[in-house]
Design a protein around this motif. Sequence first.
Motif, PDB file in Angstrom:
ATOM      1  N   ASP A   1     -52.884  29.202  96.372  1.00  0.00           N
ATOM      2  CA  ASP A   1     -52.324  28.735  95.104  1.00  0.00           C
ATOM      3  C   ASP A   1     -51.217  27.712  95.368  1.00  0.00           C
ATOM      4  OD1 ASP A   1     -50.301  28.927  92.732  1.00  0.00           O
ATOM      5  OD2 ASP A   1     -52.152  29.823  91.970  1.00  0.00           O
ATOM      6  N   PRO A   2     -51.302  26.519  94.768  1.00  0.00           N
ATOM      7  CA  PRO A   2     -50.282  25.490  95.037  1.00  0.00           C
ATOM      8  C   PRO A   2     -48.885  25.898  94.586  1.00  0.00           C
ATOM      9  CG  PRO A   2     -51.743  24.820  93.248  1.00  0.00           C
ATOM     10  CD  PRO A   2     -52.356  26.022  93.858  1.00  0.00           C
ATOM     11  N   GLU A   3     -48.782  26.697  93.515  1.00  0.00           N
ATOM     12  CA  GLU A   3     -47.455  27.109  93.046  1.00  0.00           C
ATOM     13  C   GLU A   3     -46.785  28.025  94.065  1.00  0.00           C
ATOM     14  OE1 GLU A   3     -45.778  26.081  90.522  1.00  0.00           O
ATOM     15  OE2 GLU A   3     -47.355  24.785  89.724  1.00  0.00           O
ATOM     16  N   VAL A   4     -47.568  28.858  94.740  1.00  0.00           N
ATOM     17  CA  VAL A   4     -47.002  29.727  95.779  1.00  0.00           C
ATOM     18  C   VAL A   4     -46.535  28.872  96.952  1.00  0.00           C
ATOM     19  CG1 VAL A   4     -47.468  31.643  97.353  1.00  0.00           C
ATOM     20  CG2 VAL A   4     -48.466  31.657  95.061  1.00  0.00           C
TER      21      VAL A   4
ATOM     22  N   ILE B   1     -46.911  37.106  91.146  1.00  0.00           N
ATOM     23  CA  ILE B   1     -46.199  38.132  91.910  1.00  0.00           C
ATOM     24  C   ILE B   1     -45.924  37.619  93.324  1.00  0.00           C
ATOM     25  CG2 ILE B   1     -46.424  40.442  92.920  1.00  0.00           C
ATOM     26  CD1 ILE B   1     -47.892  41.280  90.366  1.00  0.00           C
ATOM     27  N   ARG B   2     -46.876  36.899  93.911  1.00  0.00           N
ATOM     28  CA  ARG B   2     -46.655  36.342  95.251  1.00  0.00           C
ATOM     29  C   ARG B   2     -45.517  35.313  95.211  1.00  0.00           C
ATOM     30  NH1 ARG B   2     -52.298  35.782  95.060  1.00  0.00           N
ATOM     31  NH2 ARG B   2     -52.252  33.515  95.381  1.00  0.00           N
ATOM     32  N   MET B   3     -45.486  34.497  94.162  1.00  0.00           N
ATOM     33  CA  MET B   3     -44.405  33.503  94.040  1.00  0.00           C
ATOM     34  C   MET B   3     -43.028  34.179  93.992  1.00  0.00           C
ATOM     35  SD  MET B   3     -45.995  30.941  91.192  1.00  0.00           S
ATOM     36  CE  MET B   3     -44.358  30.352  90.758  1.00  0.00           C
ATOM     37  N   ALA B   4     -42.913  35.219  93.178  1.00  0.00           N
ATOM     38  CA  ALA B   4     -41.625  35.905  93.061  1.00  0.00           C
ATOM     39  C   ALA B   4     -41.233  36.568  94.379  1.00  0.00           C
ATOM     40  CB  ALA B   4     -41.693  36.935  91.936  1.00  0.00           C
ATOM     41  N   ALA B   5     -42.212  37.120  95.102  1.00  0.00           N
ATOM     42  CA  ALA B   5     -41.928  37.749  96.394  1.00  0.00           C
ATOM     43  C   ALA B   5     -41.432  36.710  97.402  1.00  0.00           C
ATOM     44  CB  ALA B   5     -43.178  38.451  96.913  1.00  0.00           C
ATOM     45  N   VAL B   6     -42.052  35.536  97.381  1.00  0.00           N
ATOM     46  CA  VAL B   6     -41.638  34.460  98.290  1.00  0.00           C
ATOM     47  C   VAL B   6     -40.187  34.065  98.010  1.00  0.00           C
ATOM     48  CG1 VAL B   6     -41.968  31.996  98.724  1.00  0.00           C
ATOM     49  CG2 VAL B   6     -43.919  33.535  98.790  1.00  0.00           C
ATOM     50  N   ARG B   7     -39.844  33.894  96.725  1.00  0.00           N
ATOM     51  CA  ARG B   7     -38.460  33.544  96.386  1.00  0.00           C
ATOM     52  C   ARG B   7     -37.508  34.652  96.837  1.00  0.00           C
ATOM     53  NH1 ARG B   7     -37.646  29.726  92.482  1.00  0.00           N
ATOM     54  NH2 ARG B   7     -35.470  29.879  93.190  1.00  0.00           N
ATOM     55  N   GLY B   8     -37.923  35.910  96.672  1.00  0.00           N
ATOM     56  CA  GLY B   8     -37.079  37.014  97.109  1.00  0.00           C
ATOM     57  C   GLY B   8     -36.805  36.971  98.597  1.00  0.00           C
ATOM     58  N   LEU B   9     -37.818  36.661  99.395  1.00  0.00           N
ATOM     59  CA  LEU B   9     -37.618  36.562 100.849  1.00  0.00           C
ATOM     60  C   LEU B   9     -36.650  35.426 101.182  1.00  0.00           C
ATOM     61  CD1 LEU B   9     -41.262  37.175 102.135  1.00  0.00           C
ATOM     62  CD2 LEU B   9     -39.323  38.748 102.239  1.00  0.00           C
ATOM     63  N   GLY B  10     -36.705  34.346 100.406  1.00  0.00           N
ATOM     64  CA  GLY B  10     -35.746  33.271 100.625  1.00  0.00           C
ATOM     65  C   GLY B  10     -34.324  33.720 100.350  1.00  0.00           C
TER      66      GLY B  10
END
Length: 786
Positions: free
Chosen positions: A574-577, A546-555
């Motif tokens: 987390d390295p993926e984040v 969920i954090r990864m998807a939120a980060v992409r959304g902010l981009g």
Amino acid sequence: MGFPGAWRFDPLSALIGALLALLGVGLLYAIRRPLQARYAALRGRLEQAGQRLRLAAESQYRQWLAEQLPHWIAWSALDPRLARCLIEPVLLPPPPYPSTQIQTLPPEDPVPLRPVLRATRRLFIYGPPGSGRTGALCYLIQEALAGRLDGQAPLPLYVRLPLIEPDPTASPEALLLRFLGRMVPLILRPRLEGMIQTALKDGNALLLLDELDEIPPPRQPEVIRWLGQLVEAYPELRIVVAGDHFPTQPLEGMGFVALPLAPWSRAQVERFLEGWAEATGIPLLDLRERSAAWRRDRIGRWRPADVAAALALGSARPGDPGLYDAILERLLQGITGKTALTMPGARLVLGRVALRLLEEERFQITLEDLEETIRQTLPELAASAARRQMDAAIEALTAPGRPIVPIDEEHGHFRHPLLQAYLAAWAIAQAGDPVPLARHLDDPRWEAVFTFYAALGPMIGIVERALSEPDDAFYTRLLRVAEWIAVASPQAPWRADGMAALARAFLKPGLPPALRRRLAEALVRTRDRGVPVLFHKALRHPDPEIRMAAVRGLGWLGQESDLPFLEQALSDPDPEVRRAAVTALGEHGTEPAMQRLVLLLLEAEEEIRILAAEALRNYPEGPQLLQEATEEADWRVRRAAAFALAGFREEWAKARLEALAREDREWLVRSAAQDALARWAAGREPAPPDLRPVVLEQLGWLIEWAVREGEGVGGGSARQSLYRALERGEPEVQRAALLTLARMGEADDLAAIRAVAFDPRVDALTRDLALRALEAIARRTGARVL
């Protein structure tokens, strides 16, 4: 004796006749060689004359095709120069060939159409209205006429499938000839049969079948049966079919490969701008400036029909419903005053006809449809004395460049399905009764109508139904609600309910990561003010996906106020984040984000340096920054820049990589440059996708796993081994099973695959592959995945 006049044998006459016959035979024998030579010469001249006639007919036919191209490109009515701007379509590739070696989710990088056609003789390209289906077929006609299809010049045969009239008593080629005979000029018709028969038998024909989805449902089985007969009669015939919302299983059973058209990326838009600049003489820099506002969309996916229309009109924005209002204004320009029709009256007539055709699942407009609707709209034209005015009104709607395109004296069709959808939505809004719309919530033919109506009329009851009834596994209804929010008024009373449902789905645990990213994209496209707040809160969620998807959304949002949150994500445990944060900085598109990427390139750990260098490619300054990075003292910076240069297709990138591979003092940099050169060359000429058919009993991974498990794959046991591999195999075996099912799975397999796709205990890669398998099977079979 005998009766007077009866025949009697005369020995002398018989002898004389025999001598004359022998003399004739001897003479013929003596001159046999000159006679044979004369006969051969005469026959050769006759064959040459026939060939010249066929070549003349083919040449005339090809010339006619070239003249017809602008008429088949819908928006040429806005500007005929659009027909000179056809660019090569790109397709989304199929899932990878089944293997246990898949370690990362394969990118869905679009594949150009040409390499795909080199890999298969039968192709079904599909996509929603406006995705460029007819444009793709017209591109193939253009390239075939110019001899640019791998150096060949096949004979294109363009057929609009809704106009085919199946006849079970006729041969498959007879139906083809019958259709083309109605289309071509009279002068070509006597020689058409011989020309087409020769092309079919010689394997020199390229059959292009358009508008599969527009065939009325009762006639679809007949047309598919005709296509099957044609494939059986001419197995070497090259065929490209275009359509949408049609289960691909019948076509795949005939050997067709089904691939979706990809939306246009920035690269495709840039190529189209270059073509438009060349066709119009408008400086390319001016076109870039005019389109800069909508090209800033950071998600970067556009509908080809919207881009072409927006550029032809010069002021509209792709994706905005107002674009189709502007298109209609242009197509109806000058109609007032020439007939009894006014601009509002013409809109109402067209809207009612469009709605009627959708409700009756018809493609063709009949003369009766027009006359009846005009009488209802303009009662003064109902009288018999007004016949001349009625004819003038019909002519005004069907003249060249108008919304309706004539087929013959009794039939026509709308210029574009999206224009028809807009007119139907406008008619429903004018009537003030959305009931006709609500009946078709899950009908793909009505999807564009709903989106247009969301910008024109009240949706509250429709949204309530869409959100209250069970959705499918792909959140199809919810993602459509997001599209409605994106075009609706900010004051629409139903927006809050739709946004709340989107937020709940986005935060739901266990979703396949690819599906969660789609929800993030949908949230961004709504342009709702609450979206950044949702993403900020999601960055504190314990689930890294969920954090990864939120980060992409902010981009994708690209707001400078969000940069501190992206900075925070660079330190996520987390390295993926952390990797997602670097990618988001590349998509952010602002000067501060670019500066942060430069700093990461200079100072971060090796993996982050490489990601930062690749992210810099998204910026206009990227080429210069990366070239400068190849001269940095730190070899790690030079190495990261070398990896990133492989993503540019220009010759300067190749030259710089060659210099690095030859001259750099650090062997790790030279090795990286050599690897990048190989990837650069591969990117210039994309390899065709692996379209080999999957044969269960011959799959190496399945045989190896079955032997290890003490099972066999012969006879009918292969499929049972496949199911067991999915159920209890190691992750890499599960992935291979999912890739196999994506290629050949049936509706009965959906439940088992769904259990994997939405199981939070399963790793992210396997869940994403399961999602792809679900989508592939649903598309193939037409099944709904709940």
